[in-house]
Design a protein around this motif. Structure first.
Motif, PDB file in Angstrom:
ATOM      1  N   UNK A 268       0.843  -1.253  -0.139  1.00  0.00           N
ATOM      2  CA  UNK A 268      -0.030  -0.051   0.016  1.00  0.00           C
ATOM      3  C   UNK A 268       0.754   1.055   0.119  1.00  0.00           C
ATOM      4  N   UNK A 269       2.039   1.127   0.666  1.00  0.00           N
ATOM      5  CA  UNK A 269       2.750   2.463   0.907  1.00  0.00           C
ATOM      6  C   UNK A 269       3.514   2.711  -0.432  1.00  0.00           C
ATOM      7  N   UNK A 270       4.039   1.718  -1.106  1.00  0.00           N
ATOM      8  CA  UNK A 270       4.805   1.862  -2.286  1.00  0.00           C
ATOM      9  C   UNK A 270       3.797   2.418  -3.358  1.00  0.00           C
ATOM     10  N   UNK A 271       2.613   1.721  -3.335  1.00  0.00           N
ATOM     11  CA  UNK A 271       1.562   2.488  -4.445  1.00  0.00           C
ATOM     12  C   UNK A 271       1.177   3.689  -4.212  1.00  0.00           C
ATOM     13  N   UNK A 272       1.124   4.195  -3.040  1.00  0.00           N
ATOM     14  CA  UNK A 272       0.976   5.650  -2.461  1.00  0.00           C
ATOM     15  C   UNK A 272       1.913   6.486  -3.072  1.00  0.00           C
ATOM     16  N   UNK A 273       3.282   6.239  -2.638  1.00  0.00           N
ATOM     17  CA  UNK A 273       4.623   7.058  -2.974  1.00  0.00           C
ATOM     18  C   UNK A 273       4.535   7.048  -4.601  1.00  0.00           C
ATOM     19  N   UNK A 274       4.281   6.049  -5.225  1.00  0.00           N
ATOM     20  CA  UNK A 274       4.422   6.049  -6.610  1.00  0.00           C
ATOM     21  C   UNK A 274       3.310   7.048  -7.361  1.00  0.00           C
ATOM     22  N   UNK A 275       2.200   6.865  -6.953  1.00  0.00           N
ATOM     23  CA  UNK A 275       1.016   7.929  -7.268  1.00  0.00           C
ATOM     24  C   UNK A 275       1.354   9.207  -7.119  1.00  0.00           C
ATOM     25  N   UNK A 276       1.712   9.396  -5.832  1.00  0.00           N
ATOM     26  CA  UNK A 276       1.915  10.709  -5.322  1.00  0.00           C
ATOM     27  C   UNK A 276       3.238  11.455  -5.945  1.00  0.00           C
ATOM     28  N   UNK A 277       4.320  10.598  -6.207  1.00  0.00           N
ATOM     29  CA  UNK A 277       5.435  11.299  -6.876  1.00  0.00           C
ATOM     30  C   UNK A 277       5.156  11.621  -8.304  1.00  0.00           C
ATOM     31  N   UNK A 278       4.352  10.749  -8.990  1.00  0.00           N
ATOM     32  CA  UNK A 278       3.790  10.955 -10.390  1.00  0.00           C
ATOM     33  C   UNK A 278       3.156  12.101 -10.509  1.00  0.00           C
ATOM     34  N   UNK A 279       1.994  12.480  -9.469  1.00  0.00           N
ATOM     35  CA  UNK A 279       1.339  13.800  -9.333  1.00  0.00           C
ATOM     36  C   UNK A 279       2.310  14.869  -9.330  1.00  0.00           C
ATOM     37  N   UNK A 280       3.029  14.935  -8.318  1.00  0.00           N
ATOM     38  CA  UNK A 280       3.889  16.118  -7.861  1.00  0.00           C
ATOM     39  C   UNK A 280       4.915  16.509  -8.905  1.00  0.00           C
ATOM     40  N   UNK A 281       5.414  15.342  -9.497  1.00  0.00           N
ATOM     41  CA  UNK A 281       6.251  15.834 -11.012  1.00  0.00           C
ATOM     42  C   UNK A 281       5.576  16.203 -12.153  1.00  0.00           C
ATOM     43  N   UNK A 282       4.158  16.112 -11.807  1.00  0.00           N
ATOM     44  CA  UNK A 282       3.183  16.744 -12.908  1.00  0.00           C
ATOM     45  C   UNK A 282       3.562  16.067 -14.153  1.00  0.00           C
TER      46      UNK A 282
END
Length: 436
Positions: A268-282
């Motif tokens: 769950x944490x890996x999925x969260x960080x992957x999605x959040x980083x993808x969004x943060x990098x736009x």
């Protein structure tokens, strides 16, 4: 809760003695030491610091001599670390057991160890003073496979700083090495002697990659991420996920379409960080994005790797999709991709990856990629050279800008700290996404 790296409030003045070379106390064998294909692509220097507070019953005045003497005995068992890296006739990395020795430095700090504070976030300026790097090394082949610095602080505490080439060890092998070192320092026999023979991970004589290996895929940078990283300063922060927050996260990962599945905290944490980083990098919706994460293959291989295996037993599992799909779907989509990749890391997949490298000599592409590595199961807090167990362990810097590190909260087995770096404006977006 996020913590950011920055300038140290207090200046740490370190006085170093000249390095001395430590050699095995007995003759060792082989002229050359084989490195497997799992070792080849991670030849980066990992710099770690291990903090030990003052012990009321034992002065640390002789800690350098004790740890140095134990290292000389330890190198009889782990002799490749006293060698040097070279290139074999096959064009691969190999260790020449030339008795190069391990550079060892003693140092003193004109302050108390509490000045270091919380070291969960990398801080090269502050923590870098606690690790010795050979100033004469002009390339990776000239860089020692291991250097050691023991720094005593005015309070009686001390820090063991290591610079070790990742091609020699993964996290579990490094911890086995450290625990063996600590046992010798305490006058004990090795509880788990190392298994050195890495030829058990040779490629098959007729290499036959049988799986797609997207971990090596080159991705087109349609979102101009390279320009973003060069135009903005890189900022590191650490984010703490306690048991309650991890529980909420696992519940979030089970919400969405399809039947509910149970996910581990890591998934769950890996999925969260992957999605959040993808969004943060736009990232643009059609930007392919890749997730790589280390899976321990020791028990997944058939037969399993021997107890005490000294080397890299990890394999990179891979998830790949377009950024738009990753962000449009709920967290359960990313978690399911991670879970599927973990389950797919079988003996056949690992053997296929070893053979794939044998045929292609490919390196994993890191464009639009997040690389997750975790220390949560290493038992870092149990390290004891004779003055009591470590009170903190930290990384001086992350080896690549794409890396996110999961580390345990000291003495709290159910909490995890996530450490990563992002361009400064992106980090602000990322932090907002961590508030839930």
């Amino acid at each position: 809760m996020a913590k950011e790296n920055g300038k140290s409030e207090a200046t740490i003045a370190i006085t170093r003695w000249e390095p001395v070379l430590v050699y095995p106390v007995e003759e060792t064998g082989d002229e050359y030491f084989f490195l497997s294909n799992l070792d080849q692509n991670i030849a980066v220097i990992m710099k770690t610091v291990h903090l030990f507070q003052a012990n009321e019953r034992r002065s640390s005045d002789d800690v350098g001599q004790v740890i140095k003497g134990a290292l000389a005995k330890l190198l009889v068992h782990f002799y490749p670390l006293a060698g040097s890296l070279t290139i074999s006739s096959e064009g691969k990395l190999i260790v020449k057991c030339d008795g190069h020795g391990v550079p060892f430095v003693e140092a003193v700090a004109e302050c108390a160890m509490e000045v270091l504070g919380d070291i969960s976030t990398p801080d090269p300026e502050k923590l870098g003073k606690l690790v010795y790097t050979d100033p004469g090394a002009k390339s990776l082949l000239e860089t020692p496979l291991l250097t050691v610095q023991v720094t005593r602080f005015r309070c009686g505490g001390f820090v063991v700083g290591l610079a070790m080439n990742h091609c020699m060890v993964d996290g579990l092998a490094a911890m086995g090495f450290l625990k063996s070192w600590a046992e010798i320092a305490r006058g004990l026999p090795l509880s788990t002697p190392p298994f050195l023979d890495r030829t058990i991970l040779r490629a098959r004589q007729a290499p036959k990659p049988e799986f797609p290996h997207h971990e090596f895929d080159d991705i087109e940078d349609v979102s101009n991420l390279a320009q973003l990283y060069t135009s903005e300063p890189l900022q590191h922060r650490s984010f703490t996920f306690d048991a309650a927050k991890l529980g909420r996260l696992k519940q979030m990962a089970m919400e969405g379409d399809g039947p509910l599945e149970s996910y581990t905290s890591f998934t769950a944490l890996t999925g969260l960080i992957w999605r959040a980083r993808t969004r943060a990098l736009n990232m643009g919706p059609h930007q392919k994005t890749k997730l790589l994460f280390a899976v321990d293959g020791r028990a997944r291989l058939e037969p399993p790797l021997p107890v005490g295996f000294f080397g890299n037993g990890i394999i990179l599992a891979c998830c790949l999709c377009e950024a738009g799909e990753l962000l449009d779907q709920p967290l359960s989509f990313a978690a399911r991709l991670v879970q599927t990749a973990v389950r797919g890391t079988t003996d056949g997949f690992i053997r296929s990856a070893i053979d794939y490298y044998e045929v292609t000599r490919a390196r994993p592409s890191l464009t639009a990629t997040l690389l997750v590595t975790t220390w949560t199961q290493l038992g870092l807090s149990s390290l004891d050279f004779g003055w009591g167990e470590a009170v903190q362990t930290g990384l001086v810097d992350l080896p690549q800008k794409e890396v996110a590190l999961f580390i345990p909260v000291w003495k709290e087995s159910k909490s995890t700290v996530v450490v990563l770096g992002l361009p400064a404006p992106c980090m602000e977006v990322f932090q907002e996404l961590m508030d839930f």
